[in-house]
Design an enzyme around this catalytic site. Sequence first.
Site, mmCIF file in Angstrom:
data_model
loop_
_atom_site.group_PDB
_atom_site.id
_atom_site.type_symbol
_atom_site.label_atom_id
_atom_site.label_comp_id
_atom_site.label_asym_id
_atom_site.label_seq_id
_atom_site.Cartn_x
_atom_site.Cartn_y
_atom_site.Cartn_z
ATOM 1 N N ASP A 44 -13.221 30.045 7.262
ATOM 2 C CA ASP A 44 -12.318 28.897 7.404
ATOM 3 C C ASP A 44 -11.030 29.311 8.094
ATOM 4 O OD1 ASP A 44 -12.794 26.854 4.430
ATOM 5 O OD2 ASP A 44 -14.120 27.489 6.049
ATOM 6 N N ALA A 45 -10.514 30.453 7.681
ATOM 7 C CA ALA A 45 -9.216 30.893 8.203
ATOM 8 C C ALA A 45 -9.309 31.145 9.708
ATOM 9 C CB ALA A 45 -8.770 32.149 7.473
ATOM 10 N N TYR A 47 -11.436 29.804 11.720
ATOM 11 C CA TYR A 47 -11.620 28.497 12.348
ATOM 12 C C TYR A 47 -10.266 27.790 12.479
ATOM 13 C CZ TYR A 47 -13.050 23.637 12.892
ATOM 14 O OH TYR A 47 -13.185 22.357 13.346
ATOM 15 N N SER A 93 -25.132 -10.755 -1.620
ATOM 16 C CA SER A 93 -23.843 -11.136 -2.191
ATOM 17 C C SER A 93 -24.114 -12.012 -3.412
ATOM 18 C CB SER A 93 -23.003 -11.860 -1.161
ATOM 19 O OG SER A 93 -23.748 -12.922 -0.633
ATOM 20 N N LEU A 94 -23.065 -12.509 -4.011
ATOM 21 C CA LEU A 94 -23.217 -13.314 -5.227
ATOM 22 C C LEU A 94 -22.651 -14.700 -4.999
ATOM 23 C CD1 LEU A 94 -21.967 -10.664 -7.815
ATOM 24 C CD2 LEU A 94 -24.292 -11.556 -7.670
ATOM 25 N N GLU A 127 -20.186 -8.434 -17.039
ATOM 26 C CA GLU A 127 -19.428 -7.215 -16.711
ATOM 27 C C GLU A 127 -18.358 -7.559 -15.684
ATOM 28 O OE1 GLU A 127 -22.135 -4.739 -13.918
ATOM 29 O OE2 GLU A 127 -23.272 -6.482 -14.578
ATOM 30 N N LYS A 129 -16.279 -7.762 -12.306
ATOM 31 C CA LYS A 129 -16.610 -7.682 -10.880
ATOM 32 C C LYS A 129 -15.537 -6.821 -10.224
ATOM 33 C CE LYS A 129 -17.880 -10.477 -6.892
ATOM 34 N NZ LYS A 129 -17.030 -9.885 -5.869
ATOM 35 N N ASP A 131 -13.391 -4.826 -7.506
ATOM 36 C CA ASP A 131 -12.965 -5.116 -6.147
ATOM 37 C C ASP A 131 -12.943 -3.823 -5.330
ATOM 38 O OD1 ASP A 131 -12.197 -6.672 -4.106
ATOM 39 O OD2 ASP A 131 -10.177 -7.081 -4.841
ATOM 40 N N ARG A 150 -22.955 -1.142 2.474
ATOM 41 C CA ARG A 150 -23.691 -2.387 2.476
ATOM 42 C C ARG A 150 -23.927 -2.885 3.900
ATOM 43 N NH1 ARG A 150 -22.108 -7.824 2.324
ATOM 44 N NH2 ARG A 150 -23.557 -9.168 1.183
ATOM 45 N N GLU A 187 -20.494 0.090 -7.149
ATOM 46 C CA GLU A 187 -19.246 -0.123 -6.441
ATOM 47 C C GLU A 187 -18.458 1.170 -6.331
ATOM 48 O OE1 GLU A 187 -19.274 -3.190 -5.558
ATOM 49 O OE2 GLU A 187 -17.250 -3.787 -4.956
ATOM 50 N N TYR A 239 -24.343 -0.547 -11.022
ATOM 51 C CA TYR A 239 -24.623 -1.828 -11.667
ATOM 52 C C TYR A 239 -25.865 -2.526 -11.133
ATOM 53 C CZ TYR A 239 -21.963 -3.426 -7.580
ATOM 54 O OH TYR A 239 -21.510 -3.621 -6.316
ATOM 55 N N LYS A 327 -15.167 -16.133 -10.810
ATOM 56 C CA LYS A 327 -13.958 -15.558 -10.221
ATOM 57 C C LYS A 327 -12.701 -15.908 -11.024
ATOM 58 C CE LYS A 327 -14.172 -13.808 -6.474
ATOM 59 N NZ LYS A 327 -14.659 -14.129 -5.131
ATOM 60 N N CYS A 421 23.267 -1.761 9.743
ATOM 61 C CA CYS A 421 23.017 -1.415 8.346
ATOM 62 C C CYS A 421 23.989 -2.178 7.455
ATOM 63 C CB CYS A 421 23.194 0.085 8.161
ATOM 64 S SG CYS A 421 23.205 0.580 6.442
ATOM 65 N N CYS A 424 26.633 0.470 5.792
ATOM 66 C CA CYS A 424 27.649 1.253 6.500
ATOM 67 C C CYS A 424 27.997 0.694 7.872
ATOM 68 C CB CYS A 424 27.212 2.707 6.633
ATOM 69 S SG CYS A 424 25.881 2.962 7.818
ATOM 70 N N CYS A 444 18.604 2.693 9.590
ATOM 71 C CA CYS A 444 20.035 2.904 9.790
ATOM 72 C C CYS A 444 20.247 4.275 10.424
ATOM 73 C CB CYS A 444 20.744 2.827 8.434
ATOM 74 S SG CYS A 444 22.383 3.554 8.431
ATOM 75 N N CYS A 450 26.244 7.057 5.600
ATOM 76 C CA CYS A 450 25.846 5.772 5.038
ATOM 77 C C CYS A 450 25.826 5.880 3.522
ATOM 78 C CB CYS A 450 24.470 5.378 5.560
ATOM 79 S SG CYS A 450 23.840 3.889 4.771
HETATM 80 S S1 IVH Z 1 -24.273 -7.257 -8.662
HETATM 81 C C1 IVH Z 1 -27.893 -8.768 -6.259
HETATM 82 N N1 IVH Z 1 -22.264 -6.449 -10.105
HETATM 83 O O1 IVH Z 1 -19.735 -8.127 -5.465
HETATM 84 C C2 IVH Z 1 -26.546 -8.669 -6.858
HETATM 85 N N2 IVH Z 1 -21.898 -6.885 -7.806
HETATM 86 O O2 IVH Z 1 -20.164 -10.692 -4.133
HETATM 87 C C3 IVH Z 1 -25.911 -7.392 -6.616
HETATM 88 N N3 IVH Z 1 -19.605 -6.403 -7.079
HETATM 89 O O3 IVH Z 1 -21.590 -6.922 -2.750
HETATM 90 C C4 IVH Z 1 -24.481 -7.357 -6.956
HETATM 91 N N4 IVH Z 1 -18.849 -5.735 -9.020
HETATM 92 O O4 IVH Z 1 -19.992 -5.319 -3.875
HETATM 93 C C5 IVH Z 1 -22.684 -6.838 -8.887
HETATM 94 N N5 IVH Z 1 -20.566 -5.675 -11.493
HETATM 95 C C6 IVH Z 1 -20.990 -6.057 -10.290
HETATM 96 C C7 IVH Z 1 -20.140 -6.074 -9.181
HETATM 97 C C8 IVH Z 1 -20.628 -6.505 -7.947
HETATM 98 C C9 IVH Z 1 -18.557 -5.927 -7.746
HETATM 99 C C10 IVH Z 1 -19.592 -6.759 -5.642
HETATM 100 C C11 IVH Z 1 -20.666 -6.119 -4.814
HETATM 101 C C12 IVH Z 1 -21.359 -7.244 -4.093
HETATM 102 C C13 IVH Z 1 -20.364 -8.341 -4.223
HETATM 103 C C14 IVH Z 1 -21.075 -9.664 -4.205
#
Ligand code: IVH
Length: 701
Positions: A44-45, A47, A93-94, A127, A129, A131, A150, A187, A239, A327, A421, A424, A444, A450
């Site tokens: 590493d070194a 490099y 998606s959901l 559970e 959701k 982010d 994804r 996630e 999940y 949500k 500023c 000052c 500034c 200042c």
């Molecule tokens: S289940 C077929 N569980 O929400 C269903 N999704 O709006 C698979 N997400 O793309 C998803 N927490 O990125 C599931 N506890 C959870 C989640 C979750 C976050 C996200 C996931 C998905 C998006 C769908």
Amino acid sequence: MSQKPVAVSKLTEKDASAELARLAREIAEHDKRYHAEDAPTISDADYDALKKRNNAIEVKFPELIRPDSPSRRVGFTAVAKFGKVKHGVPMLSLDNAFDDEDVTDFVERVRRFLGLGDDDELAFTAEPKIDGLSASLRYEDGELVLGATRGDGEVGEDVTANLRTVKDIPHTLKGRGIPELIEVRGEVFLGHAEFERVNKDQEERGEKIFANPRNAAAGSLRQLDSTITARRPLKFFAYAWGVASKLPGKTQTEVIEAFDAWGFPTNPLMKRFTGVPQILKYYEMIAGKRASLGYDIDGVVYKVDRLDWQQRLGFVSRAPRWATAHKFPAEQAETELLNIDIQVGRTGTLAPVAKLKPVTVGGVVVSNATLHNEDEIARKDVRIGDTVVVQRAGDVIPQIVRVVEEKRPKSAKPYKFPDRCPACGSHAEREVDDDGEVSAARRCTGGLICPAQAVERLKHFVSRNAFDIEGFGAKHVDAFLADKMIAHPSDIFALAGRYGSGPKAIAAREGWGPQSAAKLFAAIDARRTIALHRFIYALGIRHVGESTARLLALNYGTAKAFVKAMIAASDEDSKAFAELDSIEGIGDTVAKAIAQFFAEDHNREEIARLLDVLDVEEAEKPKTDTAVSGKTIVFTGTLEKMGRSEAKARAESLGAKVAGSVSAKTDLVVAGPGAGSKLKDAEKHGVKVISEDDWLKLIGG
Ligand code: IVH
């Protein structure tokens, strides 16, 4: 490198051009051996030395920078792109539910579809959701072979190397019932504390600040250089799943329990319910916990528990019929913008703060919100007197989302950002960098004259990671400054000797007594001897945070050498600047900020005054003559004689590098009880594994 190369300062243009070509070739070759073949042929070194030399030559001869320069590439894959991965089972998606009625409808739809009678039990898992962003991990015979984002749901990107750096993700599954093939989905996210750390680190490096944990997680996962991903403390919750040769259960609950047993983190808040009222109660409970979870969530997900029913329910367009996302309402509120305050930070940044008519947002009274910078104000066309929408998310500072234009008073004029500023009166300017990009912040130019910067700099100087003067908090800085007892950091060390500021005078002040005054002076005296990295950090140079300060301390060794080199480097065409800029971990932005700091007379004078009264210790150089110096070491399992951080510090002080995961570059793995996949990795790469006792013997107890 066998032969000592010619000093960069002595290179002719012709030599430099030839050498840059050679370095580009050579570094690309090493990149390939390391990243693609996992078989590096240099340390590493060595490099790093090649890259450093390349950068130093480029600084001296910027017109010779090649299009294929190693400095222009971020890691190996920057030129390549991520490979594409077609998901065997699409990543869906959901559907969303926004209120109780939507949830009731969802449950009714499921019942109808399955033809269930009123007495038939229908169970759901519930559970949070999260982010973040979803990822799919493919395991063959329990070994992680592929990790993908994804993407558009059908085709994602191959980010295996990056996902392997996520500590939560097992490389090898443990326990029973592991199928030949399974894609585990979940996630990837960053917690709030980690997010703050990443942004602090970004700021120190002069890199872009992420707006929220989700963006930071996404940016980290889609890094072309996985060593950068490895620095970001990403987390994972499993999940869901994709293709599987066999599932370890007949219900969602059972499969998630199996995931847990195989070594995946699963959300401990997941519960199973059979009725709508219970589900809704759970939703309220999670909503109440939202702010204290430590990571961002935007709702609750309900899934039909029985897998045979999930199968029958199937999908409509891109979302399963057997699941929905309930949500949270956005934590927003409308209020009036009373004023825009301009605050001046330690480094002179003019920060606009919205002064609001107090309003409750998500249970918290908000009267200030950040407006970020002048472009942001212009972009949103925020005017004093406007009605604005304010948003709070988790622990993050409230923000202004938008203006409610219908409610704008006729008298409201576009906001004109000050070019002086407020503290000052000096000019406040926006910097333009080499690429012609204008900085977002207006700053500034008053430097130490200042008063706003002086207060903030003094507070920084005495703060915990700088001089850490006990009993000398922000409050005292304000009071002493107001009474003109101190103006510069060096004044703190002269307090005792000054008429009107000595122990007696302090003791006589309101809120002080002889004892507290004596304590304060003892605390000040205790800091007359200080570590070099603390001294450098305390100077409050823009972009120089703790880790950069440590780097500088290590590189320059003593305060004298550091100051001398930095004064020389204040000329950006100098050799000293090129050297500073070529330190691994110090980018252009940081080097320039340091150069600018040292170009100012008043800063140099203040440093001289400080060095007169302080004893700055020499930085401890990493040892080069120990059994482990220069070696890369990985600790795994439980260490019984010392904690992880102590072990790491010891190893580093002996000149070793401590890494988080095992690769072909690892020299030694120290394994305690409970060591897992890293042992397998060690075996795979033929890395020597020793016990903690052997390790202690090796380093001399
Ligand atoms: S289940 C077929 N569980 O929400 C269903 N999704 O709006 C698979 N997400 O793309 C998803 N927490 O990125 C599931 N506890 C959870 C989640 C979750 C976050 C996200 C996931 C998905 C998006 C769908």
